[in-house]
Design a protein around this motif. Structure first.
Motif, PDB file in Angstrom:
ATOM      1  N   GLY A 295       4.299 -10.915   8.469  1.00 19.41           N
ATOM      2  CA  GLY A 295       2.988 -10.627   7.887  1.00 19.41           C
ATOM      3  C   GLY A 295       1.845 -11.013   8.801  1.00 19.41           C
ATOM      4  N   VAL A 296       2.058 -12.073   9.613  1.00 28.41           N
ATOM      5  CA  VAL A 296       1.010 -12.542  10.525  1.00 28.41           C
ATOM      6  C   VAL A 296       0.989 -11.688  11.798  1.00 28.41           C
ATOM      7  CG1 VAL A 296       0.143 -14.538  11.805  1.00 28.41           C
ATOM      8  CG2 VAL A 296       1.270 -14.866   9.606  1.00 28.41           C
ATOM      9  N   GLU A 297       2.149 -11.233  12.238  1.00 24.55           N
ATOM     10  CA  GLU A 297       2.229 -10.444  13.473  1.00 24.55           C
ATOM     11  C   GLU A 297       1.377  -9.186  13.397  1.00 24.55           C
ATOM     12  OE1 GLU A 297       6.305  -9.673  14.193  1.00 24.55           O
ATOM     13  OE2 GLU A 297       6.782 -11.702  14.869  1.00 24.55           O
ATOM     14  N   VAL A 298       1.366  -8.532  12.231  1.00 25.35           N
ATOM     15  CA  VAL A 298       0.633  -7.263  12.104  1.00 25.35           C
ATOM     16  C   VAL A 298      -0.867  -7.464  11.907  1.00 25.35           C
ATOM     17  CG1 VAL A 298       2.624  -6.030  11.214  1.00 25.35           C
ATOM     18  CG2 VAL A 298       1.094  -7.180   9.612  1.00 25.35           C
ATOM     19  N   MET A 299      -1.312  -8.725  11.917  1.00 25.43           N
ATOM     20  CA  MET A 299      -2.746  -8.979  11.764  1.00 25.43           C
ATOM     21  C   MET A 299      -3.532  -8.646  13.023  1.00 25.43           C
ATOM     22  SD  MET A 299      -3.115 -12.504   9.659  1.00 25.43           S
ATOM     23  CE  MET A 299      -2.253 -12.806   8.139  1.00 25.43           C
ATOM     24  N   ASN A 300      -2.847  -8.426  14.152  1.00 28.08           N
ATOM     25  CA  ASN A 300      -3.574  -8.147  15.392  1.00 28.08           C
ATOM     26  C   ASN A 300      -4.467  -6.921  15.252  1.00 28.08           C
ATOM     27  OD1 ASN A 300      -1.402  -6.392  15.197  1.00 28.08           O
ATOM     28  ND2 ASN A 300      -0.386  -7.120  17.042  1.00 28.08           N
ATOM     29  N   ASP A 301      -3.888  -5.828  14.761  1.00 23.68           N
ATOM     30  CA  ASP A 301      -4.705  -4.622  14.554  1.00 23.68           C
ATOM     31  C   ASP A 301      -5.760  -4.851  13.485  1.00 23.68           C
ATOM     32  OD1 ASP A 301      -3.443  -3.059  16.469  1.00 23.68           O
ATOM     33  OD2 ASP A 301      -1.889  -2.401  15.074  1.00 23.68           O
ATOM     34  N   ALA A 302      -5.369  -5.617  12.458  1.00 18.75           N
ATOM     35  CA  ALA A 302      -6.299  -5.861  11.353  1.00 18.75           C
ATOM     36  C   ALA A 302      -7.542  -6.593  11.830  1.00 18.75           C
ATOM     37  CB  ALA A 302      -5.601  -6.655  10.243  1.00 18.75           C
ATOM     38  N   MET A 303      -7.373  -7.583  12.725  1.00 21.43           N
ATOM     39  CA  MET A 303      -8.515  -8.346  13.219  1.00 21.43           C
ATOM     40  C   MET A 303      -9.475  -7.444  13.990  1.00 21.43           C
ATOM     41  SD  MET A 303      -7.992 -11.315  12.026  1.00 21.43           S
ATOM     42  CE  MET A 303      -9.149 -12.369  12.884  1.00 21.43           C
ATOM     43  N   HIS A 304      -8.920  -6.550  14.795  1.00 17.10           N
ATOM     44  CA  HIS A 304      -9.771  -5.625  15.542  1.00 17.10           C
ATOM     45  C   HIS A 304     -10.481  -4.658  14.597  1.00 17.10           C
ATOM     46  CE1 HIS A 304     -11.108  -2.445  18.143  1.00 17.10           C
ATOM     47  NE2 HIS A 304     -10.264  -1.606  17.585  1.00 17.10           N
ATOM     48  N   ILE A 305      -9.725  -4.079  13.678  1.00 21.05           N
ATOM     49  CA  ILE A 305     -10.302  -3.090  12.766  1.00 21.05           C
ATOM     50  C   ILE A 305     -11.365  -3.720  11.877  1.00 21.05           C
ATOM     51  CG2 ILE A 305      -9.756  -1.623  10.775  1.00 21.05           C
ATOM     52  CD1 ILE A 305      -7.103  -0.970  12.150  1.00 21.05           C
ATOM     53  N   LEU A 306     -11.141  -4.979  11.463  1.00 21.23           N
ATOM     54  CA  LEU A 306     -12.130  -5.643  10.615  1.00 21.23           C
ATOM     55  C   LEU A 306     -13.472  -5.796  11.319  1.00 21.23           C
ATOM     56  CD1 LEU A 306     -10.205  -8.437   8.679  1.00 21.23           C
ATOM     57  CD2 LEU A 306     -11.303  -6.416   7.745  1.00 21.23           C
ATOM     58  N   LYS A 307     -13.462  -6.043  12.611  1.00 21.95           N
ATOM     59  CA  LYS A 307     -14.715  -6.170  13.347  1.00 21.95           C
ATOM     60  C   LYS A 307     -15.429  -4.819  13.470  1.00 21.95           C
ATOM     61  CE  LYS A 307     -15.230 -10.388  13.662  1.00 21.95           C
ATOM     62  NZ  LYS A 307     -16.349 -10.979  12.887  1.00 21.95           N
ATOM     63  N   VAL A 308     -14.661  -3.764  13.635  1.00 23.86           N
ATOM     64  CA  VAL A 308     -15.267  -2.430  13.640  1.00 23.86           C
ATOM     65  C   VAL A 308     -15.849  -2.137  12.259  1.00 23.86           C
ATOM     66  CG1 VAL A 308     -14.837   0.038  13.943  1.00 23.86           C
ATOM     67  CG2 VAL A 308     -13.708  -1.619  15.440  1.00 23.86           C
ATOM     68  N   ILE A 309     -15.107  -2.527  11.211  1.00 24.27           N
ATOM     69  CA  ILE A 309     -15.603  -2.353   9.848  1.00 24.27           C
ATOM     70  C   ILE A 309     -16.872  -3.178   9.634  1.00 24.27           C
ATOM     71  CG2 ILE A 309     -15.094  -2.932   7.429  1.00 24.27           C
ATOM     72  CD1 ILE A 309     -12.219  -2.033   7.935  1.00 24.27           C
ATOM     73  N   ASP A 310     -16.902  -4.395  10.179  1.00 24.00           N
ATOM     74  CA  ASP A 310     -18.072  -5.264  10.066  1.00 24.00           C
ATOM     75  C   ASP A 310     -19.303  -4.591  10.668  1.00 24.00           C
ATOM     76  OD1 ASP A 310     -18.929  -7.726   9.024  1.00 24.00           O
ATOM     77  OD2 ASP A 310     -19.071  -8.575  11.035  1.00 24.00           O
ATOM     78  N   GLU A 311     -19.133  -3.997  11.835  1.00 26.60           N
ATOM     79  CA  GLU A 311     -20.241  -3.292  12.481  1.00 26.60           C
ATOM     80  C   GLU A 311     -20.653  -2.075  11.662  1.00 26.60           C
ATOM     81  OE1 GLU A 311     -23.198  -2.677  15.142  1.00 26.60           O
ATOM     82  OE2 GLU A 311     -21.819  -4.380  15.127  1.00 26.60           O
ATOM     83  N   THR A 312     -19.671  -1.417  11.061  1.00 29.01           N
ATOM     84  CA  THR A 312     -19.967  -0.272  10.209  1.00 29.01           C
ATOM     85  C   THR A 312     -20.763  -0.700   8.989  1.00 29.01           C
ATOM     86  OG1 THR A 312     -17.923   0.817  10.926  1.00 29.01           O
ATOM     87  CG2 THR A 312     -18.951   1.647   8.919  1.00 29.01           C
TER      88      THR A 312
END
Length: 588
Positions: A295-312
């Protein structure tokens, strides 16, 4: 990360019950994932006890293990489905609501906001930006919440059996979090540039498509392609940079978790050899070491996408919180439709366009504004419709300050016919009835007849059901203008604004449009901007503007008898209308 998660939770506030229930289902799903691991340890313990003649495995034991295994498999599928059913649709439902809210906001923002924000940026916000959130937002939220919830659950089980193994796991998770945080920081640095490049790419594409006829006519294919190519190249470069910045911290994050798994295996094995850990527990820990971090391993993409979402989110909030027209407004019925400007001043940015203007536009009369380009004629029309808010003075309709009126209560009193007509990519019938959505077919036809467009409409293959194409591309300029007048006629607003409605019409269409305008303004309070003498000479009142100030006021005969700008404008116009091209290429 925490801030972005909070924003996501706030964004989903209308559906928070479903969101939390989905998290609960994810937690239960994590329990069902653990059950087979725990069963492995339990079964091994029974086998070892039987080998030592301390226990005899019975059919009931086998059936019990089998039942729990089947239950765990079914449970995982059931609760995965329930989580998906409760959560996955939230993103799409919220995005739909946000699109409608953005549409309402954009209807009420001043035109200055639309001028500062390119079409590509606004198009991207409503379409691709919200699409990105609706497709990834909820999934990433669940990925992070479920990842840490399941890890905590695994840690509690490990801690129950052996605190040393649990401590190793905690150290590994902290190391992973450090590198995930680095991914987040890098993504934050790139997100703004990514958003900007996407806006530029959208704007460049829209501009290129709209300008293709111009590009071809001037043989500027290379220049236009160069601009588009530059936008695409910039988008490519930022995407490559994002991937490059992502690789290092991501690999460190994954390696940290793998090394932690190795340490758990080694520590469990050594402790079992020393007799500090039972063999079944060691096996359970070894299995957990390869599953607990998934569950933690797949957070890598999530962390990146969340920052793009934050900017959005930042971009969407900028639109939502943009400088709207004042909110302290009410739905007000005006007692009459006399318009007054009292000491009105207005400026675009630092440029003052109107300077202390005061005049009255009487009800049920036609007032024309004339003057050189840039004198403020169109600005006055925009201020009456409250497309912009004035900086000084008061504008009233029926002695009611328009800044206290809601957009709906103000604009229901006003119809505007612009020089540049916009028609929707819909039927002619729907384009006309746009002025009155509940209009009957008879009313639409009657409005079309008054606007002198019924005759050409019925000659079309599908009549009133003919699709006009994007922005009315299948119709001529005069035909589009008459349909827009029909739209205003059917609205039947008491105030009519004609902003250069006949400026670029050919003689054949001009007389038809003049007849349509007479039908439109009959018995109305009409404001007219035009350069042609025949359009304004019968106005009840003519106001002459120069550099944002009133220099003359009266009817045509009065102003023509006076020395001043109006006479100069009329004489200049007459000279222009009598110009002819001589054989040698000169004018006379």
């Amino acid at each position: 990360m925490i801030g972005t998660l909070k924003r996501m939770m706030t964004w989903c506030a209308p559906f928070k019950k479903r969101l939390y229930v989905g998290f609960l289902f994810s937690f239960i799903n994590a329990i069902f994932i653990i059950i087979p691991v725990a069963l492995t340890g339990y079964v091994m313990k029974m086998i070892l006890m039987q080998m030592a003649d301390e226990y005899a495995i019975t059919l009931e034991d086998v059936l019990f293990v089998l039942a729990l295994t089947v239950l765990s498999v079914i449970g995982r599928y059931v609760f995965t489905y329930l989580r998906s059913a409760y959560q996955d649709m939230i993103g799409y439902e919220v995005a739909t609501q946000k699109r409608l809210e953005l549409g309402n906001n954009l209807k009420n923002v001043p035109l200055s906001f639309l001028q500062k924000h390119p079409t590509g940026s606004l198009t991207s916000a409503v379409s691709t930006d919200l699409q990105f959130i609706e497709m990834h937002g909820i999934k990433m939220l669940d990925t992070i919440v479920n990842g840490y919830v399941s890890s905590i659950l695994f840690l509690l089980i490990m801690g129950f059996y052996n605190w040393v193994i649990a401590l190793i796991s905690v150290i590994g998770l902290l190391g992973s979090y450090f590198f995930l945080n680095r991914i987040s920081q890098k993504s934050k640095q790139n997100a703004e540039e990514y958003q900007r490049s996407r806006n530029v790419m959208t704007s460049a594409t829209l501009e290129f498509v709209r300008g293709i006829p111009f590009v071809k006519s001037f043989k500027l294919d290379g220049l236009a392609n160069e601009k588009l190519h530059h936008a695409f190249e910039k988008a490519k470069n930022i995407n490559i940079k994002i991937e490059t910045d992502f690789v290092g911290p991501n690999q460190a994050h994954l390696i940290t978790l793998k090394i932690t798994s190795i340490f758990i295996v080694m520590s469990s094995s050594l402790m079992a050899l020393e007799g500090m850990l039972e063999l079944p527990t060691m096996v359970m820990f070894i299995i957990l070491s390869f599953t607990m971090f998934r569950g933690v391993e797949v957070m890598n993409d999530a962390m990146h996408i969340l920052k793009v979402i934050d900017e959005t989110f930042d971009k969407l909030e900028q639109i939502e919180l943009s400088s709207k027209l004042r909110d302290e407004v009410k739905d007000i019925e005006v007692p009459n439709h006399t318009i007054r400007f009292s000491n009105v001043s207005f400026q675009y940015g630092s440029e003052k366009v109107l300077k202390d203007l005061s005049f009255t536009i009487p009800e049920n009369q036609t007032t024309a504004f004339v003057g050189p380009s840039g004198s403020g004629k169109s600005t006055i029309c925009h201020l009456i419709a409250r497309f912009y808010d004035i900086q000084e003075g008061v504008i009233t309709i029926g002695n009611v300050d328009i800044q206290t009126m809601s957009a709906e209560s103000l604009l229901k009193n006003i119809s505007i016919v612009f020089q540049k007509v916009y028609l929707f990519n819909d039927t002619i019938y729907n384009n006309i009835s746009f002025g009155k959505p509940d209009a009957t077919y008879k009313e639409v036809v009657e409005a079309a007849k008054k606007a002198r467009c019924h005759d050409f409409i019925i000659k079309l293959p599908n009549g009133y059901n003919t699709i006009v194409g994007e922005a009315g591309a299948t119709l001529s300029g005069g035909e589009k203008q008459r349909i827009s007048i029909a739209r205003s006629i059917i609205k039947d607003a008491p105030i009519i604004i004609l902003d250069e409605a006949t400026a670029s019409m050919d003689p054949e269409n001009e007389h038809l449009i003049q007849e349509a305008i007479l039908e439109l303004v009959h018995g109305k309070t009409a404001i007219m901007i035009a350069h042609r003498l025949k359009t304004i000479q019968h106005a009840d009142q003519i106001i002459v503007l120069n550099k944002g100030e009133t220099v003359q006021q009266g009817n045509h005969d009065k102003l023509l008898s006076e020395e001043g700008m109006y006479r100069q404008l009329v004489e200049s116009r007459k000279k222009v209308e009598t110009w002819t091209l001589k054989g040698d290429g000169n004018y006379e």
